[in-house]
Design a protein around this motif. Structure first.
Motif, short mmCIF file in Angstrom:
data_model
loop_
_atom_site.label_atom_id
_atom_site.label_comp_id
_atom_site.label_asym_id
_atom_site.label_seq_id
_atom_site.Cartn_x
_atom_site.Cartn_y
_atom_site.Cartn_z
N PRO A 75 0.84 -1.21 0.00
CA PRO A 75 0.00 0.00 0.00
C PRO A 75 0.87 1.25 0.00
O PRO A 75 1.87 1.33 0.71
N ARG A 76 0.49 2.23 -0.79
CA ARG A 76 1.29 3.46 -0.88
C ARG A 76 0.91 4.46 0.19
O ARG A 76 1.76 5.19 0.69
N ARG A 77 -0.36 4.53 0.52
CA ARG A 77 -0.84 5.47 1.53
C ARG A 77 -1.59 4.71 2.61
O ARG A 77 -2.47 3.89 2.30
N TYR A 89 -6.52 6.53 0.70
CA TYR A 89 -5.63 5.57 1.34
C TYR A 89 -5.87 4.16 0.82
O TYR A 89 -7.01 3.73 0.61
N ASP A 90 -4.77 3.45 0.65
CA ASP A 90 -4.85 2.05 0.21
C ASP A 90 -5.14 1.11 1.37
O ASP A 90 -5.68 0.03 1.19
N ALA A 121 -9.05 4.41 -1.11
CA ALA A 121 -8.77 4.34 -2.54
C ALA A 121 -9.49 3.14 -3.16
O ALA A 121 -9.86 2.19 -2.47
N GLY A 175 -8.92 -0.53 -2.12
CA GLY A 175 -8.25 -0.46 -0.83
C GLY A 175 -8.87 -1.37 0.22
O GLY A 175 -9.92 -1.99 0.02
N GLN A 215 -13.18 -4.93 2.26
CA GLN A 215 -12.91 -4.24 1.01
C GLN A 215 -14.24 -3.81 0.39
O GLN A 215 -15.28 -4.35 0.75
#
Length: 302
Positions: free
Chosen positions: A160-162, A230-231, A254, A257, A298
């Motif tokens: 996850p990036r964020r 956010y992921d 996101a 996510g 999810q």
């Protein structure tokens, strides 16, 4: 483990010894009865006998010995209740006392420990050092363990990036995610003591640059919105605020996510799921640890 945010005015403690099952029941009934901002509960294995568990309850003005004795009787019987002891304690000493003797907790790639066990962390494990503090999250509670396991699960799905950590407490979950994924984590808490504690813990765990901590209520703060989408969102709090946050958190997530929810008794899972299903979420995985549930959700595509 500490249930909820420990009271800053804690000056009284109740102690009682019981079996592990009885200790869990006592902790659960007391944490459900009292406001977690007023009364803190901990239970842990006795250093002298692994078959005996100790329950400690800390409070200030909200301390009610008669009510506590009644709750212990309901949870574990009159014989256990008759062995309760009550003491007055020095303010600020209670947190260290409640965590004294707790062993390191390993969950997947993480080991949560105190400074006295720093040398016991294997090189291949991500050690997270959390000391006694006025904030929730030492790694010994079933909700924290469930969330750490869910973070490890997320690693198998990609990076996850964020990441957002709502109700960060000691910062243990945000620190774990930041160190595992080596990415930035935005963390917030409604309690300023928790924010200060979490920030100090991040620095102590060489994760300070990877996390930003904010004093904020809910999920509508501008600083949280600008950090998204956010992921991965982590929310280890309580049922009532989790239900209120369902819609705001859905707006921060996101596409594709994942949200991890905890702070829930197993009996509260249906209510939590109902709130998030109305926002298009579906259950991916559910963990139960010592009567507490952690949910991984999810959103439906489209």
């Amino acid at each position: 483990m500490l249930e909820g945010l420990p009271p800053n005015d804690a000056a009284h403690v109740m102690r009682v010894s019981a079996s592990r099952i009885q200790a869990t029941r006592i902790s659960d009934i007391i944490s459900e009865t009292f406001d977690p901002a007023d009364v803190a509960v901990t239970h842990f294995e006795s250093p002298e006998d692994e078959n005996i568990w100790v329950v400690e309850v800390f409070a200030g003005s909200a301390f009610d010995p008669e009510m506590l004795a009644k709750l212990v009787t309901v949870a574990a019987g009159a014989e256990i209740a008759a062995a309760i002891t009550f003491e007055d304690i020095e303010q600020k000493d209670w947190v260290a006392a409640s965590l004294e003797g707790l062993k390191p907790v390993q969950v997947g790639p993480f080991m949560v420990h105190g400074s006295h066990d720093r040398d016991r962390v294997p090189p291949s494990i991500i050690g997270i050092e959390i000391e006694a503090a006025l904030a929730f999250g030492t790694g010994h509670h079933g909700t924290t363990q469930g969330c750490l396991a869910a973070i490890a699960d997320a690693a198998r799905l990609g990076k996850p990036r964020r990441i957002l950590d709502i109700g960060t407490g000691t910062g243990v979950l945000g620190i774990a995610a930041a160190r595992l994924f080596r990415t930035h984590v935005v963390a917030s808490d409604i309690d300023i003591v928790a924010v200060r504690t979490a920030r100090a813990n991040a620095v102590a765990n060489q994760a300070g640059p990877l996390l930003s901590f904010h004093h904020a209520a809910g999920a509508d703060a501008h600083v949280l919105r600008t950090g998204g989408p956010y992921d991965l969102i982590l929310a280890n709090i309580l049922l009532a605020p989790l239900k209120r946050l369902a819609r705001p958190l859905a707006g921060l997530l996101a596409s594709g996510g994942t949200i991890v929810l905890s702070g829930l008794l197993v009996s509260q899972v249906p209510a939590a799921l109902a709130a998030y299903r109305t926002q298009g979420f579906h259950l991916v995985r559910q963990r139960h640890i010592e009567g507490w549930a952690t949910l991984t959700l999810q959103r439906h595509h489209g």
